[in-house]
Design an enzyme around this catalytic site. Structure first.
Site, PDB file in Angstrom:
ATOM      1  CD  GLN A 271      -8.732   3.435  -7.284  1.00  0.00           C
ATOM      2  OE1 GLN A 271      -9.910   3.198  -7.265  1.00  0.00           O
ATOM      3  NE2 GLN A 271      -8.090   3.009  -6.033  1.00  0.00           N
TER       4      GLN A 271
ATOM      5  CB  VAL B 274      -0.725  -7.096   0.262  1.00  0.00           C
ATOM      6  CG1 VAL B 274      -0.557  -8.227   1.276  1.00  0.00           C
ATOM      7  CG2 VAL B 274       0.019  -6.042   0.765  1.00  0.00           C
TER       8      VAL B 274
ATOM      9  CG  HIS C 279      -8.090  -2.524   2.561  1.00  0.00           C
ATOM     10  ND1 HIS C 279      -8.920  -4.038   2.577  1.00  0.00           N
ATOM     11  CD2 HIS C 279      -8.421  -1.856   1.299  1.00  0.00           C
ATOM     12  CE1 HIS C 279      -9.811  -3.915   1.340  1.00  0.00           C
ATOM     13  NE2 HIS C 279      -9.405  -2.657   0.734  1.00  0.00           N
TER      14      HIS C 279
HETATM   15  P1  AMP Z   1     -10.841  -0.766  -2.132  1.00  0.00           P
HETATM   16  O1  AMP Z   1     -11.437  -1.162  -0.703  1.00  0.00           O
HETATM   17  O2  AMP Z   1     -10.935  -2.075  -2.812  1.00  0.00           O
HETATM   18  O3  AMP Z   1     -11.297   0.363  -2.894  1.00  0.00           O
HETATM   19  O4  AMP Z   1      -9.473  -0.532  -1.734  1.00  0.00           O
HETATM   20  C1  AMP Z   1      -9.118   0.398  -1.097  1.00  0.00           C
HETATM   21  C2  AMP Z   1      -7.554   0.594  -1.174  1.00  0.00           C
HETATM   22  O5  AMP Z   1      -6.548  -0.297  -1.093  1.00  0.00           O
HETATM   23  C3  AMP Z   1      -7.058   0.938  -2.809  1.00  0.00           C
HETATM   24  O6  AMP Z   1      -6.174   2.002  -2.799  1.00  0.00           O
HETATM   25  C4  AMP Z   1      -6.695  -0.274  -3.164  1.00  0.00           C
HETATM   26  O7  AMP Z   1      -5.904  -0.301  -4.328  1.00  0.00           O
HETATM   27  C5  AMP Z   1      -5.920  -0.887  -1.910  1.00  0.00           C
HETATM   28  N1  AMP Z   1      -5.743  -2.257  -2.068  1.00  0.00           N
HETATM   29  C6  AMP Z   1      -6.736  -3.255  -2.436  1.00  0.00           C
HETATM   30  N2  AMP Z   1      -6.156  -4.295  -2.388  1.00  0.00           N
HETATM   31  C7  AMP Z   1      -5.047  -4.424  -2.327  1.00  0.00           C
HETATM   32  C8  AMP Z   1      -3.916  -5.254  -2.052  1.00  0.00           C
HETATM   33  N3  AMP Z   1      -3.866  -6.587  -2.347  1.00  0.00           N
HETATM   34  N4  AMP Z   1      -2.621  -4.958  -1.835  1.00  0.00           N
HETATM   35  C9  AMP Z   1      -2.410  -3.449  -1.701  1.00  0.00           C
HETATM   36  N5  AMP Z   1      -3.032  -2.444  -1.699  1.00  0.00           N
HETATM   37  C10 AMP Z   1      -4.492  -2.941  -2.040  1.00  0.00           C
END
Ligand code: AMP
Length: 279
Positions: free
Chosen positions: A150, A173, A34
């Site tokens: 997504q 990441v 994030h």
């Molecule tokens: P979430 O809180 O899981 O809904 O994620 C919020 C945003 O962070 C989304 O756009 C996810 O794709 C991104 N995200 C979650 N995990 C990662 C990661 N490991 N690397 C990069 N972006 C991420």
């Protein structure tokens, strides 16, 4: 940093700031994945808004929603340190104000992969993301490739509905052992984590195979599935190789393609993917 809990206040915040605004939508339980989106948002905009909202509309099961990790204090301190201007964290009653009757359905892209295993999931995502876009009116919105389907669905929604926002997808990441960071990883047992590592390892095998000139999807899929089957207690939902734009399955990797894996480990759904191309 302002912590904003109502739709009226986030609209007011937006009307008071000038210059470019970058939005990073999240469900909280923040980690370095994030924060990488937040960092880029900070570089590319005058103001950063991060939303933290565990969106009930995108969860299939009530228990998954109830047990989703919530670490608000830690989240706010990380965002403060990162120089975020506004954190929008409404509760569900505020966000949907009773009942939202409108649904946004992106056809085709949502009926497969995650959409097949989680019916209604992407309708919930599209509804909340479009509400966030309307409230925050960002110039740029940041999403992780970790959730590749997504990204495609949101890009399509924005194009189809002429939403005045630029979608900025960011690389995944990973932890040192290769596992893609996810808020859900904290629920993995030690042995579950060992098993989960087979997912990025399978993707690495695929990358290697393509680099060595192997473009047959059937063969590559079988190799990835074989590798995953070596992991204890890892239940594979799908291993798919699809066209990057249409998300339709491919026979050969003869264009930019996504290799997507979903598996369940310790009752936790894990997804990961890799972008490959023969050219
Ligand atoms: P979430 O809180 O899981 O809904 O994620 C919020 C945003 O962070 C989304 O756009 C996810 O794709 C991104 N995200 C979650 N995990 C990662 C990661 N490991 N690397 C990069 N972006 C991420």
């Amino acid at each position: 940093m302002q912590v904003i809990r109502t739709r009226r206040d986030i609209r007011n915040w937006r009307s008071e700031v000038s210059g470019w605004v970058g939005l990073v939508p999240t469900m909280g339980a923040l980690h370095a994945g994030h924060m990488s989106l937040v960092d880029v948002a900070g570089q590319e905009n005058d103001h950063i808004c991060v939303s933290i909202f565990v969106n009930p509309r995108q969860f299939g099961s009530k228990s998954d929603f109830a047990t989703y990790p919530r670490t608000t204090d830690e989240d706010l301190s990380m965002l403060q340190d990162a120089g975020v201007d506004a954190v929008f964290m409404p509760d569900a009653g505020e966000m949907y104000a009773g009942s939202a009757r409108t649904s946004i359905h992106v056809a085709d892209l949502t009926d497969r992969l995650e959409g097949a295993s989680r019916p209604g999931h992407f309708d919930g995502v599209c509804l909340v993301v479009s509400k966030l876009f309307n409230l925050v009116q960002p110039d740029h919105a940041y999403f992780g490739w970790k959730d590749a389907q997504q990204v495609r669905v949101i890009q399509q929604m924005v194009d189809d509905l002429d939403m005045p926002v630029q979608i900025r997808p960011m690389p995944t990441v990973r932890d040192d052992d290769g596992l893609a960071l996810s808020s859900r990883n904290c629920g993995l047992t030690i042995s579950g984590r060992e098993s989960a590592r087979h997912i990025p390892a399978a993707l690495e095998l695929v990358e290697q195979a393509v680099r060595n000139g192997e473009f047959s999807v059937d063969l590559i899929r079988r190799r990835a599935i074989e590798h995953l089957s070596g992991a204890e207690d890892l239940e594979v939902d799908y291993v798919q190789i699809v066209d990057l734009e249409s998300l339709q399955p491919l026979d050969r990797i003869d264009r930019p393609a996504l290799v997507l894996i979903a598996a369940i480990c310790d009752d936790i759904r894990l997804i990961d993917n890799l972008l490959v191309s023969s050219v």
